[in-house]
Design an enzyme around this catalytic site. Structure first.
Site, short mmCIF file in Angstrom:
data_model
loop_
_atom_site.label_atom_id
_atom_site.label_comp_id
_atom_site.label_asym_id
_atom_site.label_seq_id
_atom_site.Cartn_x
_atom_site.Cartn_y
_atom_site.Cartn_z
N TRP A 328 1.06 -0.82 0.04
CA TRP A 328 -0.22 0.34 0.44
C TRP A 328 0.85 1.00 -0.02
CZ3 TRP A 328 -0.28 3.61 3.65
CH2 TRP A 328 -1.22 5.11 3.68
N HIS A 329 2.25 1.04 0.65
CA HIS A 329 2.57 2.23 0.77
C HIS A 329 3.41 2.43 -0.73
CE1 HIS A 329 2.21 1.81 4.85
NE2 HIS A 329 2.81 3.36 4.78
N GLY A 330 3.57 1.66 -1.73
CA GLY A 330 4.13 1.96 -2.86
C GLY A 330 4.66 1.13 -3.64
N PHE A 494 2.29 8.77 -1.01
CA PHE A 494 1.90 7.27 -0.77
C PHE A 494 0.77 7.34 -0.49
CE2 PHE A 494 5.71 7.05 2.05
CZ PHE A 494 6.74 6.66 0.75
#
Length: 494
Positions: A328-330, A494
């Site tokens: 999810w962060h990247g 993000f």
């Protein structure tokens, strides 16, 4: 638009506050609509073209939420479940396309040796946060926790500018009662001055602490990603500098969002609680990015089965949750490794606690030596994982880890710092000071609550406090404007 800029502090914020409270004296619904419009303008300042995407997402999710509620009222729970599935799929599909399409193409090209080059997809700022916020809304609607029929309040819940582009991830029940309360549309001196004080704390974290240490992190990570080998001291400097930069950058944003919300008589949930003081990795995740941790627990870990299906399944659920949290962060494999490391940390932590038993652990945790060792190991694990979070390549991460372990380049000449025009000793001094602030200084959450309580008891001090805080904000704004460039918040990516 950045909270740290003159355009925001001298133009956008005063106009938004003035319109909100002037309209609030006449009709609260008009004030809510004004704040919704102002929030959309705030977002459009960044990416005007993607404002239509944001609006489409809001309209679609509001409509789907109404369908879920109507189906439940009619006793058609299977239909409500289908509407929920459609909504979650739509949200994840949009997030997947904008955030991971380029990642998918790059990996297909790498595996198959192709040169497939479709149009590169631009990532809309804040899409991760407003997508998760609306998924939580649909899930809460299905569980019968919410029944929102006011489209203005729903739109404001999603777009509310202090949280829109970098969180926290909000729940419908946290915000709707506040927007429905007529009292918030009248100015309150105590909360206004207290909000300015909390905002000033966050602004100091960002402009002085995070941006002050950032050059030392960049000076090491950028050339190491390009193939350079750091000395051991440089590797530790880069890793610790980024560990502290990330914390003060994101917690500073969260403080500013909370402070801004107090200006509007709105209370946002806390997102940080001195996470680098944690003595185990579970405690770290209860303190770091609290809203995301809660979302992953409530809407991913528990639906996967949580700890209800036995020990092995529990560990698999933990690992899967953190892997997906990392992704999810990247859109990069380094983020997946970061999430995988934290999943492994959690598995080891829960395994250790289960093996030792609660009684023995309580006795050990009361021992100073055990507590200090547990804190040091936890922080070391966090720093190692941040290396993958920051590095742009596995090669760069591996060279940094080798440097941390004392493997690689030796000598007294620290070329990476020298090439960047920076002093290694100054950077290590920065790390020592910021580390002391993170570990020993009063928690900004408690500072904010104390400020609000003080201003409530000592009304005569409000004007003097307001003057001092506004002066501090003006000084920090001048510091930021005087720099060659204005840095965005890290979590905007993000």
């Amino acid at each position: 638009m950045l909270f740290t800029t003159a355009a925001f502090l001298l133009l956008y914020l005063p106009l938004t506050l003035a319109g909100f409270f002037l309209l609030g004296r006449w009709r609260p619904s008009a004030a809510a609509a004004w704040l919704l419009l102002a929030s959309l303008v705030f977002y459009a300042h960044w990416m005007p073209a993607f404002t239509l995407l944001l609006l489409a997402s809001i309209v679609a999710n509001f409509w789907l939420g109404r369908q879920i509620v109507h189906a439940l009222r009619a006793g058609r729970r299977p239909s409500a479940r289908w509407w929920l599935a459609i909504g979650v799929s739509m949200n994840l599909g949009a997030l997947g396309y904008f955030k991971y399409a380029n990642f998918f193409v790059d990996n297909v090209n790498a595996v198959l040796g192709l040169d497939w080059a479709p149009v590169r997809v631009i990532l809309p700022i804040g899409i991760s946060f407003y997508t998760f916020t609306q998924i939580a809304y649909l899930a809460d609607a299905f569980q019968g926790k919410v029944d929102e029929s006011n489209p203005i309040h729903y739109g404001l819940f999603v777009t509310y500018f202090p949280h829109l582009v970098a969180g926290p991830v909000l729940h419908h029940a946290q915000m709707m009662p506040q927007f429905a309360d007529a009292a918030i549309y009248r100015p309150q001196a105590r909360r206004f001055v207290g909000g300015l004080a909390i905002f000033a704390i966050g602004l100091f974290k960002k402009v002085v602490l995070a941006d002050g240490i950032a050059p030392y992190a960049d000076a090491i990570f950028v050339p190491v990603d390009a193939g350079a080998t750091p000395t051991t001291l440089e590797a530790w400097l880069g890793s610790l500098a980024y560990t502290l930069q990330l914390y003060f950058d994101f917690s500073g944003y969260s403080d500013m969002a909370i402070g801004l919300s107090h200006l509007f008589n709105v209370r946002l949930p806390y997102n940080f609680d001195s996470p680098y003081q944690a003595r185990n990795i579970s405690e770290f995740w209860r303190r770091w990015h609290i809203s995301l941790s809660t979302f992953l627990r409530d809407y991913l870990y528990i639906p996967l089965g949580g700890n209800r299906l036995g020990g092995v399944r529990r560990y698999l659920n933990l690992a899967a949750t953190m892997l997906l949290g990392g992704l999810w962060h990247g859109a990069a494999w380094t983020f997946v490794v970061w999430g995988g490391l934290h999943g492994a940390y959690l598995v080891v932590n829960h395994g250790w606690r289960g093996l030792m038993g609660q009684g023995r652990l309580r006795r050990w945790e009361s021992n100073w030596a055990y507590g200090t060792s547990a804190w040091a190991i936890t922080l070391l694990c966090v720093v190692v994982a941040w290396v993958f979070f920051r590095a742009q390549s596995f090669g760069g991460a591996w060279r940094m880890l080798q440097g941390l372990a004392g493997v690689g380049q030796y000598g007294d000449i620290h070329a990476l710092c020298w090439n960047a025009g920076l002093s290694l000793s100054t950077g290590l001094g920065w790390c020592a000071v910021l580390g002391a602030v993170a570990l020993l200084a009063p928690n900004s959450n408690s500072l904010g609550e104390r400020a609000l309580a003080f201003l409530d008891r000592r009304g005569a001090w409000r004007q003097a406090t307001a003057g001092a805080v506004i002066t501090a904000i003006a000084a920090l704004l001048l510091v930021n404007v005087a720099r060659d460039s204005v840095s965005a918040f890290i979590y905007f990516n993000f």
